[in-house]
Design a protein around this motif. Structure first.
Motif, PDB file in Angstrom:
ATOM      1  N   ASP A  11      61.291 -21.990  26.912  1.00 12.23           N
ATOM      2  CA  ASP A  11      61.456 -21.546  28.291  1.00 12.23           C
ATOM      3  C   ASP A  11      60.299 -20.664  28.758  1.00 12.23           C
ATOM      4  OD1 ASP A  11      62.562 -19.643  26.452  1.00 12.23           O
ATOM      5  OD2 ASP A  11      63.542 -18.618  28.102  1.00 12.23           O
ATOM      6  N   ARG A  36      60.994 -27.194  29.501  1.00 11.93           N
ATOM      7  CA  ARG A  36      61.388 -25.803  29.748  1.00 11.93           C
ATOM      8  C   ARG A  36      62.723 -25.413  29.141  1.00 11.93           C
ATOM      9  NH1 ARG A  36      61.296 -25.901  35.972  1.00 11.93           N
ATOM     10  NH2 ARG A  36      62.099 -27.945  35.432  1.00 11.93           N
ATOM     11  N   ASP A  37      63.552 -26.401  28.827  1.00 12.08           N
ATOM     12  CA  ASP A  37      64.856 -26.121  28.223  1.00 12.08           C
ATOM     13  C   ASP A  37      65.381 -27.393  27.577  1.00 12.08           C
ATOM     14  OD1 ASP A  37      66.236 -27.731  30.218  1.00 12.08           O
ATOM     15  OD2 ASP A  37      66.086 -26.029  31.571  1.00 12.08           O
ATOM     16  N   MET A  59      67.313 -20.487  25.037  1.00 13.90           N
ATOM     17  CA  MET A  59      66.789 -20.992  26.312  1.00 13.90           C
ATOM     18  C   MET A  59      67.943 -21.097  27.302  1.00 13.90           C
ATOM     19  SD  MET A  59      64.246 -24.091  25.142  1.00 13.90           S
ATOM     20  CE  MET A  59      65.468 -24.933  24.136  1.00 13.90           C
TER      21      MET A  59
END
Length: 71
Positions: A11, A36-37, A59
């Motif tokens: 993240d 990002r996740d 995350m």
């Protein structure tokens, strides 16, 4: 020799950059994407078909260990 395709999942944009740079410095690896996740990672796994996935443990939306279970 075929390169190992890597998906970097974290993240933190800084950590994605650092981990990507480490793998990119080694000619045996090719960073094919970042996420990002865990939810983003699951979508990209289908598209990119990586050989290796790095996962941050904590995350938002879907954490690393939960993502691992889904994989």
């Amino acid at each position: 020799m075929e390169q190992i395709k890597v998906l970097v999942v974290d993240d933190s944009a800084l950590m994605r950059k650092i981990v990507s740079d480490i793998f990119s410095a080694d000619p045996r690896f090719a960073v094919v994407g970042t996420a990002r996740d865990g939810i983003d990672a699951l979508e990209k796994i289908i598209k990119l078909n990586p050989n290796l996935i790095t996962l941050d443990v904590e995350m938002p939306r879907l954490a690393g260990l939960q993502t691992l279970k889904e994989i």
